[in-house]
Design a protein around this motif. Sequence first.
Motif, PDB file in Angstrom:
ATOM      1  N   ARG A 181       0.797  -1.227   0.000  1.00  0.00           N
ATOM      2  CA  ARG A 181       0.000   0.000   0.000  1.00  0.00           C
ATOM      3  C   ARG A 181       0.833   1.281   0.000  1.00  0.00           C
ATOM      4  O   ARG A 181       0.409   2.300  -0.523  1.00  0.00           O
ATOM      5  N   LEU A 182       2.033   1.231   0.594  1.00  0.00           N
ATOM      6  CA  LEU A 182       2.847   2.444   0.709  1.00  0.00           C
ATOM      7  C   LEU A 182       3.763   2.658  -0.495  1.00  0.00           C
ATOM      8  O   LEU A 182       3.885   3.772  -0.989  1.00  0.00           O
ATOM      9  N   LEU A 183       4.398   1.596  -0.971  1.00  0.00           N
ATOM     10  CA  LEU A 183       5.309   1.756  -2.106  1.00  0.00           C
ATOM     11  C   LEU A 183       4.646   2.402  -3.314  1.00  0.00           C
ATOM     12  O   LEU A 183       5.229   3.320  -3.912  1.00  0.00           O
ATOM     13  N   PRO A 184       3.423   2.003  -3.698  1.00  0.00           N
ATOM     14  CA  PRO A 184       2.778   2.694  -4.841  1.00  0.00           C
ATOM     15  C   PRO A 184       2.575   4.193  -4.590  1.00  0.00           C
ATOM     16  O   PRO A 184       2.706   5.005  -5.505  1.00  0.00           O
ATOM     17  N   LEU A 185       2.281   4.587  -3.354  1.00  0.00           N
ATOM     18  CA  LEU A 185       2.104   6.014  -3.043  1.00  0.00           C
ATOM     19  C   LEU A 185       3.419   6.777  -3.225  1.00  0.00           C
ATOM     20  O   LEU A 185       3.430   7.922  -3.700  1.00  0.00           O
ATOM     21  N   LEU A 186       4.521   6.150  -2.832  1.00  0.00           N
ATOM     22  CA  LEU A 186       5.818   6.810  -2.951  1.00  0.00           C
ATOM     23  C   LEU A 186       6.219   6.992  -4.416  1.00  0.00           C
ATOM     24  O   LEU A 186       6.988   7.888  -4.740  1.00  0.00           O
ATOM     25  N   ARG A 187       5.677   6.163  -5.304  1.00  0.00           N
ATOM     26  CA  ARG A 187       6.000   6.256  -6.742  1.00  0.00           C
ATOM     27  C   ARG A 187       5.135   7.282  -7.464  1.00  0.00           C
ATOM     28  O   ARG A 187       5.441   7.666  -8.579  1.00  0.00           O
ATOM     29  N   GLU A 188       4.035   7.712  -6.838  1.00  0.00           N
ATOM     30  CA  GLU A 188       3.149   8.686  -7.467  1.00  0.00           C
ATOM     31  C   GLU A 188       3.829  10.057  -7.555  1.00  0.00           C
ATOM     32  O   GLU A 188       4.551  10.440  -6.637  1.00  0.00           O
ATOM     33  N   PRO A 189       3.567  10.790  -8.632  1.00  0.00           N
ATOM     34  CA  PRO A 189       4.161  12.131  -8.731  1.00  0.00           C
ATOM     35  C   PRO A 189       3.552  13.093  -7.705  1.00  0.00           C
ATOM     36  O   PRO A 189       2.434  12.890  -7.241  1.00  0.00           O
ATOM     37  N   ALA A 190       4.302  14.126  -7.427  1.00  0.00           N
ATOM     38  CA  ALA A 190       3.830  15.133  -6.448  1.00  0.00           C
ATOM     39  C   ALA A 190       2.667  15.927  -7.001  1.00  0.00           C
ATOM     40  O   ALA A 190       2.447  16.070  -8.154  1.00  0.00           O
TER      41      ALA A 190
END
Length: 190
Positions: A181-190
Motif C-alpha cells: 500500500r505504501l510503495l505505490p504512493l511513494l511512486r506517485e508524482p507530487a
Amino acid sequence: TLRQGPMSRLLSPIPILALVAVAGLVALLAYGLSASKPSRAIDRAVARGEREPAPSLVAHRLSGGGRASLRDYRGRVVVLNFWASWCEPCRQESPLLERWQRRMARAGGTVLGVDVLDVGSDARDFVRRYRLSYPMLRDGSGEVLKPFGVIAYPETFLIDRRGRIAATRRGPVDERFLRARLLPLLREPA
C-alpha cells in the motif's frame, strides 16, 4: 377479602413503572452506544477506492515544544501512526516504522507518530528506547484522534502527497501492508 391473582399483581402500578424504567434505561444505553460509535466513513471511502481528504490534525510536538499540523507535510507521503507507550503492539511495530522512515525519507515521505492519551515522559522514554527518528506529536486529551475514528492502538493511515487518505490499518502494520500500500504512493508524482 378478595384474592388477587397473578395477572392483577402484574398490572398493578409498581411492576408497570419498573418495566417502563427498565425499558427507558435500555433505550438510553442503546442511544449512547450508537451515538458514541466511531465513524468508519474513512474506511468505507478507502474500501470504495476513494481518497478523501485527511481530517485536520494540529497537535503539540512530543518534544521541543510548539505545535505542528498534518498540513505541514503536504507534498509528502505520510504514514500517520496513532500509538501509546503502554501499547504492546505499538512496541512491536516501532522498529518496522523506523526502518520505513529511513527508506521513505529518500523518496519524499515520512512517518508521523501521534502519541495518544499517554504520559508525556513515558512517551518520550518510548521514543528513546526504540530510537525513533520520525516526527512525533502528542494528543494528550484524545481529541485529535476522533475525526479519524481511532478507538484502539496502533492505528495507521497512509496519506498521499495531496493530503488524501489512501489506506488504513486498524491494528499493527506489517511489512506486507507497507510494501503493498505504501510503495505505490511513494511512486506517485507530487
